[in-house]
Design an enzyme around this catalytic site. Structure first.
Site, PDB file in Angstrom:
ATOM      1  N   SER A  87     -56.635 105.657  81.850  1.00 54.06           N
ATOM      2  CA  SER A  87     -57.072 107.006  82.198  1.00 54.06           C
ATOM      3  C   SER A  87     -56.682 107.985  81.086  1.00 54.06           C
ATOM      4  CB  SER A  87     -56.460 107.380  83.551  1.00 54.06           C
ATOM      5  OG  SER A  87     -57.026 108.547  84.076  1.00 54.06           O
ATOM      6  N   ASP A 130     -65.167 102.223  89.336  1.00 50.71           N
ATOM      7  CA  ASP A 130     -64.510 103.450  88.888  1.00 50.71           C
ATOM      8  C   ASP A 130     -65.581 104.502  88.625  1.00 50.71           C
ATOM      9  OD1 ASP A 130     -63.133 105.492  87.635  1.00 50.71           O
ATOM     10  OD2 ASP A 130     -62.137 104.207  86.176  1.00 50.71           O
ATOM     11  N   HIS A 148     -61.030 103.965  90.329  1.00 45.72           N
ATOM     12  CA  HIS A 148     -60.213 104.300  89.162  1.00 45.72           C
ATOM     13  C   HIS A 148     -58.792 103.751  89.287  1.00 45.72           C
ATOM     14  CE1 HIS A 148     -59.243 106.518  85.588  1.00 45.72           C
ATOM     15  NE2 HIS A 148     -58.313 107.224  86.179  1.00 45.72           N
TER      16      HIS A 148
END
Lengths: 377, 377
Positions: free
Chosen positions: B151, B318, B351
């Protein structure tokens, strides 16, 4: 194709209490509505339009002396338009609990003499349909040619066939779902928490304090707005475009155009929308679940609708109510050998597509209404 | 496979001002970090782990006397684990502006003697990487075997190759993107507005008022949480399950389990996370855009990274940083004939998958680190 022209809202008062799904009653209420076109002699050409979260009875036409006052589905409804007011008598009605004229949280509770506020009884899609049915009776319409709605309005259209199977011929359910997913409920819940935890909300009795929980309403609207647009549409419209020529390096000021747009949407919304209405309407969305009374079996729920014909429309980039959710409805209908047409429109605009003038979408509706017109003669 | 066991954070103080991308400087700062494993004789086996929004230097192991204090990537890092601390010297560092020990908004501004609050200088991914590079120098590490992050951490890993091409061999960028989309920025902005418009925020100087903008932090976390999970994962875990046996018909009380879960996540977060940190870190996400200095051409941005090898990993569900965004990175690398391995993991968790122990995902990382270990000998 023209406009229905200048229109005026009308209203009907109902003094007979409306029993609600929660067990409570709506003691005494007024519904505001508009009509376009002319009811034919055998009263067979009426089409009811059901509204979604942020809309009203003002579906088509404009108000005298008010620029830019077009109804929210004006591109669809009018002489020569897909829902042709030369053929159909179209009715838009504002649901109870809303904040556009019909009895709602900002009105006086006859039981107490004070403003309802948070005490306004919780509404469900089925309750709204019950109230709409009473209004149709009052207008002398025993059977609707069609009921149509998008999003939450589509849920009402579906509920009509389940609750008043003898009173509606065609159901047109656009960009809707047989119930909300956990993610849908989650977005609603965050928006509600933003409102409820705004210190100006005062437990829903902010009217007495002379304040409005605008902070919460703004955030709620911003969240909602993100879910109405597709990722691609937002990217195409805003991308990473900056508001100024250079980055300002600020955590609190606007840097990107998308931020400016969302804040503007939030600000506008907080000026006119009622906080209790927001809670009530998102809850009605959460609660809608016709399969629930049938052990989760949607096909069993629709068994009652065998005499109806359905048009179901979804949009490819709608991630709030995705095509997969519409296909669940279609499957439940097909399982009952109910006649259903299904159109999955390849449109870039996300959930908002149902309000826009996409030629493929409007052609589908035009054909379908032409067919209904032919049926009713 | 074992744990790295009991660990203790360490810290380094830096008195030389750090010039920031905004033009400001971070005058004087402390970075908190942890290390696992042993630096080898030629100092070639160091792996830097970069953290995302809600994480810290505490990447692996546990703290003495604290149950359930495992580091946030403990499933990945340890003796015999994919990032094997028998082979690698692993460093986790808390970025400036965060709220887990390194200098941040809740610390004293040496220029004023008061708490920084909203005056803490805006940080960018590049600034963090600069600070991390100084720490590596202090630890005697001239060149990292690898830098890894998920991320926002993946953005830092990418930035290392662009900013310090001679100081890192391998870049492992997981569940990340070359920049935020308009929708990503939109979600960040709504979360920020919830915090900034909380009356307890006081323009970011709430510390002086003895309050914390918990309402805003709760809403921000709830929004974030929705975007970390896939629609499917949320549906599988919560669906439309009610908290009680029957509906309570309330707009303000919890009806569905998903609401209870989100409120709990929001409450927990608001107890420990700093509001200014939330703004700073989401802004660093917004600002990251290596293509920006190259007329939007990501391939040109990565031309400098020709000596590196990359592993890019994405997860099928995601929707915050979709596989399509990872493929943009891969394409920019391939356009430069840079060696890149790409794994698109079919995982249901959205995610959050980058933090979870998925065997296919961990096997990809295990193989890749084994290859790095072989290279450095």
């Amino acid at each position: 194709m023209g406009s229905v022209g200048i229109v005026k809202p009308q209203q009907e008062h109902f003094s007979e209490p409306l029993p609600l799904r929660s067990g409570a009653v709506l003691a005494d209420y007024t519904l505001v509505y508009e009509t376009y076109g002319t009811l034919n002699a055998d009263r067979s050409n009426a089409v009811l339009v059901c509204h979604a979260l942020n809309a009203s009875h003002h579906v088509a036409g404009t108000y005298e002396g008010e620029d830019r006052s077009e109804g929210w589905w004006d591109n669809l409804i009018g002489p020569g338009k897909p829902l042709d007011t030369d053929r159909f008598f179209v009715i838009g009605v504002n649901n109870a609990g809303s904040c556009f004229g019909s009895t709602g949280p900002m009105h006086v509770n006859p039981a107490t003499g004070g403003i309802y506020g948070a005490d306004f009884p919780v509404q469900t899609v089925e309750d709204w349909v019950d109230a709409q049915a009473r209004l149709m009776t009052r207008l002398g319409i025993e059977r609707l040619a069609a009921v149509i709605g998008g999003s939450l309005g589509g849920m009402q259209a579906l509920a009509w066939t389940l609750r008043y199977p003898a009173r509606v011929r065609h159901c047109i359910a656009v960009a809707t779902a047989p119930n909300l997913s956990a993610q849908n409920i989650a977005f609603n819940e965050v928006a509600r928490r933003a409102i409820i935890t705004d210190p100006d909300f005062h437990g829903g009795h902010f009217y007495a304090h002379g304040v409005v929980p605008k902070r919460g309403l703004r955030v709620a609207r911003m969240i909602g707005h993100i879910t109405y647009l597709s990722d691609d549409a937002m990217e195409a419209k805003f991308g990473r475009e900056l508001r100024a020529a250079e980055l300002g390096y600020s955590t609190q000021e606007i840097e990107f155009q998308i931020e400016s747009y969302l804040r503007h949407q939030g600000d506008k919304f907080s000026e006119y929308f009622d906080a209790n209405t927001y809670l009530l309407i998102t809850r009605a969305l959460d609660y809608f679940d016709p399969a629930r009374d049938h052990a989760g079996d949607l096909a069993r729920a629709f068994a009652i609708a065998r005499e109806h014909k359905f048009l179901v429309v979804s949009f490819s980039t709608d991630w709030r109510f995705s095509p997969a959710r519409s296909r669940e409805i279609v499957k439940a209908l097909v399982d009952n050998r109910i006649e259903v047409s299904y159109a999955e429109i390849d449109a870039p605009h996300g959930h908002d597509a149902f309000l826009l003038e996409d030629p493929r979408y409007h052609n589908v509706l035009r054909s379908y209404f032409a067919r209904i017109a032919a049926e009713i003669g």
